[in-house]
Structure formats: structure tokens, C-alpha cells
Write an enzyme that holds these catalytic residues in place. Structure first.
Site, PDB file in Angstrom:
ATOM      1  CB  SER A   1       3.554   4.060   8.586  1.00 51.55           C
ATOM      2  OG  SER A   1       2.474   4.877   8.924  1.00 51.55           O
ATOM      3  CG  HIS A   2       0.843   2.605  11.622  1.00 53.38           C
ATOM      4  ND1 HIS A   2       0.878   2.950  10.289  1.00 53.38           N
ATOM      5  CD2 HIS A   2       0.273   1.394  11.694  1.00 53.38           C
ATOM      6  CE1 HIS A   2       0.339   1.968   9.586  1.00 53.38           C
ATOM      7  NE2 HIS A   2      -0.040   1.014  10.393  1.00 53.38           N
TER       8      HIS A   2
ATOM      9  CE  LYS B   1      -1.407   8.026   6.063  1.00 53.54           C
ATOM     10  NZ  LYS B   1      -1.493   7.006   5.013  1.00 53.54           N
TER      11      LYS B   1
ATOM     12  CG  ASP C   1       1.972   7.947  11.643  1.00 52.78           C
ATOM     13  OD1 ASP C   1       2.215   9.157  11.457  1.00 52.78           O
ATOM     14  OD2 ASP C   1       2.041   7.091  10.750  1.00 52.78           O
TER      15      ASP C   1
ATOM     16  CB  THR D   1      -0.934   0.016   1.235  1.00 51.72           C
ATOM     17  OG1 THR D   1      -1.560  -1.264   1.343  1.00 51.72           O
ATOM     18  CG2 THR D   1      -1.997   1.069   1.101  1.00 51.72           C
TER      19      THR D   1
ATOM     20  CG  ASP E   1       1.781   9.299   7.185  1.00 51.25           C
ATOM     21  OD1 ASP E   1       1.725   8.782   8.326  1.00 51.25           O
ATOM     22  OD2 ASP E   1       1.963   8.627   6.147  1.00 51.25           O
ATOM     23  NE  ARG E   2      -1.581   5.386   9.413  1.00 53.89           N
ATOM     24  CZ  ARG E   2      -2.099   4.172   9.456  1.00 53.89           C
ATOM     25  NH1 ARG E   2      -2.656   3.727  10.565  1.00 53.89           N
ATOM     26  NH2 ARG E   2      -2.064   3.390   8.402  1.00 53.89           N
TER      27      ARG E   2
ATOM     28  CG  ASP F   1       5.221   8.027   8.445  1.00 56.23           C
ATOM     29  OD1 ASP F   1       4.301   7.752   9.250  1.00 56.23           O
ATOM     30  OD2 ASP F   1       5.066   7.957   7.217  1.00 56.23           O
TER      31      ASP F   1
HETATM   32  C1  G1P Z   1      -3.082   1.051   5.794  1.00 58.48           C
HETATM   33  C2  G1P Z   1      -4.356   1.866   5.812  1.00 58.48           C
HETATM   34  C3  G1P Z   1      -4.409   2.769   4.602  1.00 58.48           C
HETATM   35  C4  G1P Z   1      -3.148   3.633   4.547  1.00 58.48           C
HETATM   36  C5  G1P Z   1      -1.915   2.762   4.633  1.00 58.48           C
HETATM   37  C6  G1P Z   1      -0.654   3.603   4.742  1.00 58.48           C
HETATM   38  O1  G1P Z   1      -3.043   0.228   4.653  1.00 58.48           O
HETATM   39  O2  G1P Z   1      -5.482   1.049   5.848  1.00 58.48           O
HETATM   40  O3  G1P Z   1      -5.559   3.568   4.664  1.00 58.48           O
HETATM   41  O4  G1P Z   1      -3.120   4.386   3.373  1.00 58.48           O
HETATM   42  O5  G1P Z   1      -1.979   1.918   5.774  1.00 58.48           O
HETATM   43  O6  G1P Z   1      -0.641   4.405   5.880  1.00 58.48           O
HETATM   44  P1  G1P Z   1      -3.473  -1.336   4.668  1.00 58.48           P
HETATM   45  O7  G1P Z   1      -2.631  -2.008   5.701  1.00 58.48           O
HETATM   46  O8  G1P Z   1      -4.919  -1.350   5.072  1.00 58.48           O
HETATM   47  O9  G1P Z   1      -3.241  -1.809   3.256  1.00 58.48           O
HETATM   48 ZN    ZN Z   2       2.443   6.977   8.744  1.00 58.77          ZN
END
Ligand code: G1P
Ligand code: ZN
Length: 543
Positions: A113-114, A376, A277, A18, A281-282, A279
Site C-alpha cells: 500500500s502506502h 477502496k 497511494d 489488516t 486505493d487511497r 497501490d
Molecule cells: C490501516 C488503516 C486502515 C486500512 C488499512 C489498509 O490499517 O488504518 O483503515 O484499512 O491500513 O489500507 P492499520 O495499520 O490501522 O491496521
Molecule cells: Zn493502499
């Protein structure tokens, strides 16, 4: 300086998900793994000769070492310049801004990310293009293709670059510019928001807590909230980034940001709470005893963004990812502006933002942003909220009650089943997909299926097609359940189940979400047979 051509061969598991490639840190640190992937990024984007790249990350374990490798490989590839955040630090939105501001050809962002960080946790690497946004599906496909036929990578032998000192140096003919990671970003925020008005709010006694979760937004939030806006010292909690995020899980939701939730639901809660989070962005938004779901936050921001200077001309349109609730759609309809439903992942907003079709966009997963960057942006969302709070003089709960009163309340929840055996998860998912065509009219508990389909998307700007983006079941009465397999996990499979119900009867607005959503949750579990097929009794995380 020696330029080495290292013979290598493809390594399995380098398919970007993603948002870039995420793996266990140990995997990234394995022989040739990082180097192969970096070379695939360079080759898949037409080589780096003569190019300018932005490089930075969220400061997690291995961030600095990985940056040294990237710099040596960029120099070997003939790049003209790399712009690097001091200490290797750049939040994802700040990196996006820097790419745009400097007219760079692209950037490499190091983050998972998170996801937790550390030698036994996760690492990640993502390529963003010249518009500052995540690479498109076409570009990630090129990168992936290169990982499958890679034969060699290029790297120069050199001493480490000192990432800690701002200034310019040279590495095998390439310029390395180390920049303050916060300055340009903070300046952009000052352009978009009325800092005087927000400062006056704080000066008038308004209180806030911002939980940086030991991650990258610490320095950004401290400078902007406490430094420029005059919020009390201590407003920013967990503000010093650490390579393992203090041993925590830097995901801003009520489960992982429990420390902040306890403050906001405790006695003497401040007026406003927010978190970001790993990085940056959240975002999570919470008022005094009032958690705001990301889908509702997006709707509120869409309805009031014009109160901030950067958005006073109004919004061109809005976009949300498919699993995000329809709350923002109702605001867009009332305003008579365009509203787009895209697949999950920020990359799908890029074409709409570039084409000027939307100004604001967001995802249920705590991502909100606008056309100021192509990612984001957690702190941006917090500042837009603050600007709205300052302009209206209302509290978070008053704003939310007004929003629901005007448009109805979209009750919403997401259930994550993490680390499910991959075969079982795919089995369940495949069976449900096969059953979709015959589901209409089926009764499950109290609910009756009205329609069901698999979401696919045709990009209205570039015409690209994205298939298989989630299974949707619509129920009589307007409720909806969505199933997706996560594209960001690093172990096993994660099944996400998203549940939503629009409620127009104001006497039901204060009901607990679990109660309102229960019949849909039960129906969705029955129709998917999730428990039996995965052997899982309950979700790990409910947001
Ligand atoms: C998850 C979130 C999605 C976001 C992505 C990156 O992806 O659901 O909205 O854009 O992290 O932060 P997923 O693990 O669901 O593919
Ligand atoms: Zn992030």
C-alpha cells in the site's frame, strides 16, 4: 517442464494483518519466504487446481520477480489460467474489478500500500476472493493455519514469462494472459461518471493537479484525466511509477503529499487537488487552500453521489469503519438510509456490499469506495468529486461549508505513534483496556468520561464476530477518543489515537482543529498515560 516439490518448514511471522501480509522486502526475498506464503494461500483457499487467478501489483521493488514465482507455483498447482497486468502492474481497485469482470476465482495482489518500496523498504502480498474483495477473517485464518504446518511447496521449473507483452502464452499447461492494466478500469469509470460533463468542466478552464506519488495510479490518472477528460498536460504530477516510489512515502496525506499541499496552498493554486497511494486505493482531496479530511469527504460524497449517473438511484446505505468520524452518519440519518459501523479494514465492508445493504463506504485512513468493486478506490473518489464539482458548479470549500452548515462539523484528527517498542505499546494498551470498565465519570483535564468500551462487531450479514477492535472513550459533550494498535506495520508497534468532536455552532467552524480537539487529546493522553508508558513525547504523524 519439471515440477518440483520442495520440502520446507514453517517460517515465523506469516500472520496476515489488516490487509494481507506486509514485511520488509528483504524478509519476503529470504529463502522460501514468498514460496511458503504463496503455498499457504493456495492451500488455505482449497488449492488452485482448475482455477483462474488475477495477479498484479503496485510495481514496487520485487513485484516482477514475485509474480514470476507466483505464476510458476500456480502452474504447479494446476491452475487453469492467470490473468496478469502488463508489466506486473494492477492497482488494487483495478485488480478487484478484473476479478469480478472475468469471474475469476480470486487474485493475488502484491503491495504494501502506502508503505515505502525498495530493497530496504516494504513488500506485501494479499489474497482477494471471487467477489474481488480482501479475504474474510475466516479465510485469512485458514491461510495462517497453513503457514504453521506447511511441509512442502510446489513449483515448476521454467523460463520467465514476458510480463511486458500483451497476449496469451502457456506455462506448464496453465494459460497466462497479459492484459492492459488500465483499459477495463477506465471503461468502468466511464460507466459510473458523466465524462462529457467533467470534460466540459476542464474545457471551461477548471484546473487540477493529481499527485500519483510515483506510484501505480500514474498510468491510470494520465489516461483518464489527461487522455479521456482533456485535463491539461501536466495535471498528473509524479505520474511515472518507480520501484521505490521516487524514494518517497506514497501515502496521500498532508504530510507525505506535501508537494501537492504546497501547490494547493500556494499562489495560483488550481481549483482542485488530489493524490493517491502506492497501490491506488487511497485518496486525498484538497481544494484551493482547503484540505478535506477523509471522514468529511465520505460525508460529502454520500450527500451528493446521486449527481453522478452511476448513483442516480440514490444509495442503499453507507458504512464507515469505527474510528472514522460520525459525519457520514448524520448524512445517512437525514437521507433515511442505513448506516453501519464496522471494524477497521476494507474486508469488513465486503458482506454489506455483497448483500446490497450499502452502496458507499469509507475509512478515516483516506479510503473511500462503493459497490463498483470490493476495494477502496482512489481514482474513483477523485472522479466522483469531479462529477459533483461539475454538476454543482461550486468550489470544494463552498461544498464543505454547505455540508457543515447542514449537519455540523465533525472536527477530527489522528495521531500515530509509530515504531513503538512492541512490549511497551501492548503494555499501555492492556492497561487501558483493563481500566475501561471504571472510567465512566472520571475527570481528565476539562473533560469528563461518559462511557468507555472495547469495540466488537457482529456482522449483520454472515453473523461472524470480530472481537477486540479498538478502545473507545466517549466524553460528555459528544467528543470521542479511540485507541487502536495498527495491523499493517512492518516494524515495532504503531499506536493510533483518533480524536473527534462534533461542533454545531457555526461561529466555531473556522477554528483550527488542533484548538477544538486539544482538551480531548489531553484527556486521552492522561487517561492512557501514553507518554510515560511508551516513552514517547509526541506522535510521528498527525493527519
Ligand atoms: C490501516 C488503516 C486502515 C486500512 C488499512 C489498509 O490499517 O488504518 O483503515 O484499512 O491500513 O489500507 P492499520 O495499520 O490501522 O491496521
Ligand atoms: Zn493502499
Amino acid at each position: 517442464m519439471s515440477h518440483t516439490v520442495v520440502k520446507t518448514k514453517p517460517i515465523e511471522g506469516q500472520k496476515p494483518g489488516t490487509s494481507g501480509l506486509r514485511k520488509r522486502t528483504a524478509v519476503f526475498m529470504g529463502p522460501h519466504f514468498l514460496e511458503n506464503y504463496v503455498q499457504a494461500i493456495f492451500d488455505g483457499t482449497g488449492g488452485v487446481a482448475g482455477k483462474t487467478l488475477v495477479v498484479g501489483g503496485d510495481g514496487r521493488y520485487f513485484n516482477d520477480r514475485a509474480i514470476e514465482v507466483i505464476l510458476r507455483m500456480a502452474a504447479a498447482g494446476g491452475a487453469a489460467k492467470c490473468i496478469v497486468g502488463q508489466g506486473g502492474i494492477l492497482s488494487t481497485p483495478a485488480a478487484s474489478h478484473l476479478i469480478r469482470k472475468r469471474g475469476a476465482d480470486g487474485g493475488l495482489i502484491l503491495s504494501a500500500s502506502h508503505n515505502p518500496g525498495g530493497p530496504d523498504a516494504d513488500f506485501g502480498l494479499k489474497y482477494n476472493g471471487g467477489n474481488g474483495g480482501p479475504a474474510s477473517e475466516t479465510v485469512t485464518a485458514e491461510i495462517f493455519a497453513r503457514t504453521l504446518d506447511i511441509e512442502e511447496y510446489h513449483i515448476v521449473g521454467a523460463q520467465d514469462i514476458d510480463l511486458g507483452t500483451i497476449g496469451t502464452s502457456e506455462l506448464a499447461g496453465m494459460t497466462v494472459e497479459i492484459v492492459d492494466p488500465v483499459a477495463d478500469y477506465a471503461a468502468l469509470m466511464e460507466e459510473l461518471f458523466d465524462f462529457d460533463k467533467i470534460a466540459a468542466l476542464f474545457a471551461g478552464g477548471f484546473t487540477m493537479r493529481f499527485d500519483a506519488m510515483h506510484a501505480v495510479t500514474g498510468p491510470y490518472a494520465t489516461e483518464i484525466l489527461e487522455g479521456r477528460l482533456g485535463a491539461a498536460k501536466g495535471t498528473v504530477m509524479n505520474g511515472v511509477p518507480s520501484p521505490d516510489f521516487g524514494g518517497g512515502h506514497p501515502d496521500p496525506n498532508p504530510i507525505w503529499a506535501k508537494e501537492l499541499m504546497d501547490v494547493m496552498y500556494g499562489a495560483d493554486a488550481p481549483d482542485f487537488g488530489a493524490a493517491s497511494d502506492g497501490d491506488g486505493d487511497r485518496n486525498m482531496i484538497v481544494g484551493k487552500g482547503a484540505y478535506v479530511t477523509p471522514s468529511d469527504s465520505l460525508a460529502l460524497l454520500a450527500s451528493k453521489a446521486h449527481l453522478a449517473p452511476g448513483y442516480k438511484a440514490g444509495l442503499a446505505g453507507v458504512a464507515r469503519s469505527m474510528p472514522t468520524s460520525g459525519a457520514v452518519d448524520r448524512v445517512a440519518k437525514a437521507k433515511g438510509i442505513g448506516c453501519y459501523e464496522t471494524p477497521t479494514g476494507w474486508k469488513f465492508f465486503g458482506t454489506l456490499l455483497d448483500a446490497g445493504k450499502v452502496t458507499l463506504c469509507g475509512e478515516e485512513s483516506a479510503g473511500t469506495g462503493s459497490d463498483h468493486v470490493r476495494e477502496k478506490d482512489g481514482l474513483w473518489a477523485v472522479l466522483l468529486w469531479l462529477n459533483i464539482l461539475a454538476e454543482t458548479g461550486q468550489s470544494v470549500s463552498e461544498l464543505m461549508s454547505d455540508l457543515w452548515g447542514e449537519y455540523g462539523r465533525c472536527f477530527y484528527s489522528r495521531h500515530d505513534y509509530e515504531d513503538v517498542e512492541s512490549e511497551k505499546a501492548h503494555g499501555m494498551f492492556g492497561d487501558l483496556r483493563d481500566s475501561l470498565a471504571g472510567l465512566a465519570g472520571t475527570k481528565a483535564g476539562e473533560m469528563t468520561v461518559e462511557w468507555a468500551d472495547e469495540f466488537a462487531y457482529d456482522d449483520p450479514v454472515d453473523g461472524s464476530h470480530a472481537a477486540a477492535q479498538g478502545l473507545r472513550i466517549g466524553f460528555e459533550g459528544g467528543g470521542r477518543a479511540v485507541f487502536r494498535l495498527s495491523g499493517t506495520g512492518t516494524v515495532g508497534a504503531t499506536i493510533r489515537m483518533y480524536i473527534e468532536q462534533l461542533e454545531l455552532d457555526a461561529s466555531r467552524f473556522e477554528l483550527p482543529a488542533e484548538e477544538v480537539l486539544k482538551p480531548i487529546i489531553e484527556a486521552a493522553l492522561e487517561l492512557s498515560d501514553l507518554k510515560a508508558k511508551t516513552g514517547r513525547d509526541a506522535p510521528n504523524v498527525i493527519t
